[in-house]
Design an enzyme around this catalytic site. Structure first.
Site, mmCIF file in Angstrom:
data_model
loop_
_atom_site.group_PDB
_atom_site.id
_atom_site.type_symbol
_atom_site.label_atom_id
_atom_site.label_comp_id
_atom_site.label_asym_id
_atom_site.label_seq_id
_atom_site.Cartn_x
_atom_site.Cartn_y
_atom_site.Cartn_z
ATOM 1 C CB CYS A 40 -0.995 -0.073 1.239
ATOM 2 S SG CYS A 40 -2.030 -1.224 1.320
ATOM 3 C CG HIS A 81 -3.042 3.664 2.313
ATOM 4 N ND1 HIS A 81 -3.637 3.297 1.157
ATOM 5 C CD2 HIS A 81 -3.373 2.488 3.097
ATOM 6 C CE1 HIS A 81 -4.044 1.991 1.208
ATOM 7 N NE2 HIS A 81 -3.795 1.440 2.278
ATOM 8 C CG ASN A 84 -6.609 -0.801 1.278
ATOM 9 O OD1 ASN A 84 -5.963 -0.299 0.468
ATOM 10 N ND2 ASN A 84 -6.089 -1.323 2.518
#
Length: 326
Positions: A113, A253, A283
């Site tokens: 990520c 994020h 996500n």
């Protein structure tokens, strides 16, 4: 001083929407349970015939158009991804072919990520040292292909998509001010994909054991993420003599609303200066920050001279931040 300046942004998401109510029919969960614990209401899912390169290509073309740049002017193309089209060649090479960036050096970068921040940092260094003049940096994922749709602890979290930026060498104080990268391999088992590598190669047994899917210890990841993102965000600001009050927009994020809220509280940045699209997309790993960055800029949330703080955390464990003067 030569800096790497963002001159164009772009993003692309699948048309297919998977809502929490759809998930209620697939696993033992509910819309209320998901929203309360994650903040996610729906996510975009790639259809058959759509791949990581599909979305990366379209995001790249939109970023190039926004920058007024031609693909053949790009001399560096990096994609941050944990879901490439193939183990090799690099998905960046496939995108190169698609957009005809014939003069670009191309490679993928794996930092989960944190992938976009790592790729941005790498491209910025190429530009600062004079080895590139114009770079295309992409974060792209099709996580729906590595998610176990029978596991309610993970399947509700992730979505697909891509975001991109064009970086150009420019004189002055506008551009990427600094980037900061960190890792701690002691905790790699908290979040990883167990199969399809050299340790657990593709085989019928590994397919039957569902090793092709990612696995995560969510509570442990949460604790590390909040602390690490808070620390690296402050590191980026302190390095540049900036304060929290100087930040015009914080783009973290997009993993979990509670993580975003907790990091914002640690940094002292309120919701009014934080861009969040988690509820609509879930996500999207390395794609989450560039998608949010593109949306925020096109919505008028970022203006000339604004200080933008990017902050990410991912498997590895990896984390990083970037301070940018627009």
């Amino acid at each position: 001083m030569i800096r790497a300046k963002i001159t164009g942004t772009g993003s692309c998401l699948p048309e297919k929407v998977l809502t929490n109510f759809d998930l209620e029919k697939m696993v033992d969960t509910s819309d209320e349970w998901i929203v309360t614990r994650t903040g996610i209401r729906e996510r975009r899912i790639a259809s058959e015939g759509e791949y990581t390169s599909t979305f990366a290509t379209q995001a790249a073309l939109r970023a190039l158009e926004a920058a007024g740049a031609k693909a053949e002017e790009i001399d560096l193309l990096i994609i941050g991804t944990l879901t490439p089209d193939f183990p090799f060649p690099a998905t960046a090479c496939i995108v190169q072919q698609n957009i005809k960036a014939v003069n670009a050096a191309c490679f993928d970068l794996s930092a989960a990520c944190s992938g976009f921040i790592y790729a941005l940092s790498t491209a910025e260094k190429f530009i600062r040292c004079g080895q590139a003049k114009k770079a295309l940096v992409i974060g792209a994922e099709v996580l729906s292909r590595v998610v176990d749709w029978s596991d309610r602890n993970t399947c509700l979290l992730f979505g697909d998509g891509a975001g991109a930026v064009v970086l150009e060498a420019a004189e002055g104080d506008h551009g990427v001010l600094s980037t900061h990268l960190h890792s701690d391999g002691n905790y790699w088992e908290l979040l990883y994909q167990r199969g399809c590598g050299s340790r657990n190669p593709a085989s019928q047994k590994n397919l039957d054991d569902r090793l092709i899917y990612l696995t995560m210890q969510g509570n442990e990841v949460f604790k590390y993420a909040v602390r690490a993102m808070g620390e690296v965000g402050l590191e980026a600001l302190t390095t540049n003599g900036l304060t929290i009050g100087d930040v015009s927009l914080f783009i973290p994020h997009q993993a979990n609303q509670r993580i975003i809220d907790s990091v914002g509280k640690r940094l002292g940045i309120g919701a009014d200066r934080t861009y969040v699209n988690l509820g609509r997309y879930g996500n999207t790993s390395a794609a989450s920050i560039p998608i949010a960055l593109d949306e925020a800029f096109r919505a008028g949330r970022i203006k000339d001279g604004d200080v933008v703080l990017l902050d990410a955390f991912g498997g590895g464990l990896t984390w990083g931040a970037a301070a940018i003067r627009w």
